[in-house]
Design a protein around this motif. Structure first.
Motif, PDB file in Angstrom:
ATOM      1  N   ALA A 139       0.841  -1.199   0.000  1.00 26.39           N
ATOM      2  CA  ALA A 139       0.000   0.000   0.000  1.00 26.39           C
ATOM      3  C   ALA A 139       0.878   1.251   0.000  1.00 26.39           C
ATOM      4  N   ALA A 182      -6.801  -5.841  -2.598  1.00 21.14           N
ATOM      5  CA  ALA A 182      -7.333  -6.491  -3.796  1.00 21.14           C
ATOM      6  C   ALA A 182      -6.230  -7.246  -4.543  1.00 21.14           C
ATOM      7  N   GLU A 183      -5.041  -6.663  -4.614  1.00 24.60           N
ATOM      8  CA  GLU A 183      -3.921  -7.345  -5.272  1.00 24.60           C
ATOM      9  C   GLU A 183      -3.560  -8.621  -4.524  1.00 24.60           C
ATOM     10  N   GLN A 185      -7.735   4.267  -0.072  1.00 22.17           N
ATOM     11  CA  GLN A 185      -7.752   3.849  -1.479  1.00 22.17           C
ATOM     12  C   GLN A 185      -6.576   2.909  -1.750  1.00 22.17           C
ATOM     13  N   TYR A 186      -5.404   3.276  -1.269  1.00 19.92           N
ATOM     14  CA  TYR A 186      -4.219   2.459  -1.517  1.00 19.92           C
ATOM     15  C   TYR A 186      -4.237   1.186  -0.687  1.00 19.92           C
ATOM     16  N   GLN A 236      -5.853   9.949   1.030  1.00 20.21           N
ATOM     17  CA  GLN A 236      -6.321   8.835   0.197  1.00 20.21           C
ATOM     18  C   GLN A 236      -5.710   7.514   0.638  1.00 20.21           C
ATOM     19  N   LEU A 255       2.359   1.768  -3.503  1.00 20.90           N
ATOM     20  CA  LEU A 255       1.366   2.344  -4.414  1.00 20.90           C
ATOM     21  C   LEU A 255       1.167   3.831  -4.143  1.00 20.90           C
ATOM     22  N   TRP A 256       1.069   4.171  -2.862  1.00 20.29           N
ATOM     23  CA  TRP A 256       0.872   5.558  -2.461  1.00 20.29           C
ATOM     24  C   TRP A 256       2.059   6.419  -2.894  1.00 20.29           C
ATOM     25  N   GLN A 294      -6.576  -1.138  -2.496  1.00 16.71           N
ATOM     26  CA  GLN A 294      -5.958  -1.592  -3.741  1.00 16.71           C
ATOM     27  C   GLN A 294      -4.924  -2.681  -3.449  1.00 16.71           C
ATOM     28  N   ASP A 298       2.265   7.193  -6.632  1.00 22.49           N
ATOM     29  CA  ASP A 298       1.325   8.222  -7.079  1.00 22.49           C
ATOM     30  C   ASP A 298       1.667   9.612  -6.523  1.00 22.49           C
TER      31      ASP A 298
END
Length: 57
Positions: A5, A28-29, A21-22, A18, A8-9, A25, A12
């Motif tokens: 996470a 989910a991965e 959101q990460y 947010q 990903l954060w 995500q 971006d």
């Protein structure tokens, strides 16, 4: 999961507010990776040896 996470954060640009959101995500991965069947290599049977021959005396 926390590390993914964060990756990903960071990728971006680290937007504020947010974090969920990460997190989701990354979750989910992880779930997608766990759902994929793993391939387990099968063991090869041992080779058969040729019968021993007797040496001449």
């Amino acid at each position: 999961m926390r590390r993914r996470a964060y990756q990903l954060w960071e990728a971006d640009g680290g937007p504020q507010g947010q974090d969920q959101q990460y997190w989701f995500q990354a979750l989910a991965e992880l779930a997608a990776a766990a759902a994929q069947p793993t391939v387990v290599p099968t063991a090869t049977p041992p080779r058969k040896r040729a019968p021993r021959t007797k040496k001449a005396a």
